[in-house]
Design a protein around this motif. Sequence first.
Motif, PDB file in Angstrom:
ATOM      1  N   LEU A 241      40.683  56.522  45.338  1.00 21.01           N
ATOM      2  CA  LEU A 241      41.014  56.273  43.662  1.00 21.01           C
ATOM      3  C   LEU A 241      39.790  56.828  43.231  1.00 21.01           C
ATOM      4  O   LEU A 241      38.718  56.750  42.357  1.00 21.01           O
ATOM      5  N   ARG A 245      38.094  56.783  39.874  1.00 24.63           N
ATOM      6  CA  ARG A 245      36.054  56.298  39.741  1.00 24.63           C
ATOM      7  C   ARG A 245      35.391  57.742  38.882  1.00 24.63           C
ATOM      8  O   ARG A 245      34.438  56.628  37.987  1.00 24.63           O
ATOM      9  N   ARG A 265      39.399  50.119  32.841  1.00 27.56           N
ATOM     10  CA  ARG A 265      39.284  50.057  34.352  1.00 27.56           C
ATOM     11  C   ARG A 265      40.606  49.990  34.994  1.00 27.56           C
ATOM     12  O   ARG A 265      40.722  50.130  36.048  1.00 27.56           O
ATOM     13  N   LEU A 269      41.729  51.751  37.957  1.00 31.42           N
ATOM     14  CA  LEU A 269      41.752  51.413  39.269  1.00 31.42           C
ATOM     15  C   LEU A 269      42.115  50.245  39.840  1.00 31.42           C
ATOM     16  O   LEU A 269      41.774  49.713  41.122  1.00 31.42           O
TER      17      LEU A 269
END
Length: 271
Positions: A241, A245, A265, A269
């Motif tokens: 990820l 990020r 987010r 994520l």
Amino acid sequence: MLRVPNMDPAEIPGRLHGTLINLEGFDRAYVRPHLDSSHALSPREVAIGSTYLRTLGNVRTLILLSSADHFQAIAMLSRSILELAVELHLIDVIPDAAEAFNAYERLEKVRSARRIVEFYSRGSAKPVPHVQVYERFLAENADKIEALAKRLWPGKTPLHWSGLRLRDRALRLKAPFDELHEVHYQQLSWNSHPGSAGVLNLDAKMFPLLCGMAYEVAIKSYVLVLGFMIAEMKLKDRDDLIENRLRFAQLAAMCSSQEEADGMRRELLGD
């Protein structure tokens, strides 16, 4: 460049400054800890590591400059970050780049030492005590360093290890470096070089916008450096990820609300 929501233009530099803070936090957490200097470094590792660390140092200094009053220093640092991003990406483009990068640094030391020694040899000023350090450095190193320079750059004295001017370096790399240089670099230079071309007769409300433009160049350039380091150190193998990020760090401060940031987010994520 970055997606900028509808807001008071005076607010934009603060948002972009926040983006730099987020990116440096990402760097500190996910990139910098993996730069390994515990072993003897290859010429390529020296070239890449030193350029990355100089970029990080400039970013950390830029973060300290949060007022439009600092527009000149912000422009100077943003220019430098762009130049370093170009430098880093050239390493995979110029033949024998790592050897040339490190040889040029040594050649510059020879040039500098020789100018210092020659200045005092003219008798126009009393030699300082440490001029002997430069004389000894030249005696021990100049011949072999200049011989290497002649092999790497036959028949010419390079102004850069690549043999190219900055504009030609950026154009050689193509997008997005060509646009960053052709559209923005000169604007940053107006506020970095002597003279008043960049600020003469500007309305006060323009200075935050100058800062915003400079921050955008710094952000884009820093993201290019971080992307290079992620690929070079194969950090995606450690964290699948990590590119998301980085993307979140680049975009979060520009969200119009906490709810939008939370949604981004979750999308990027999964948390």
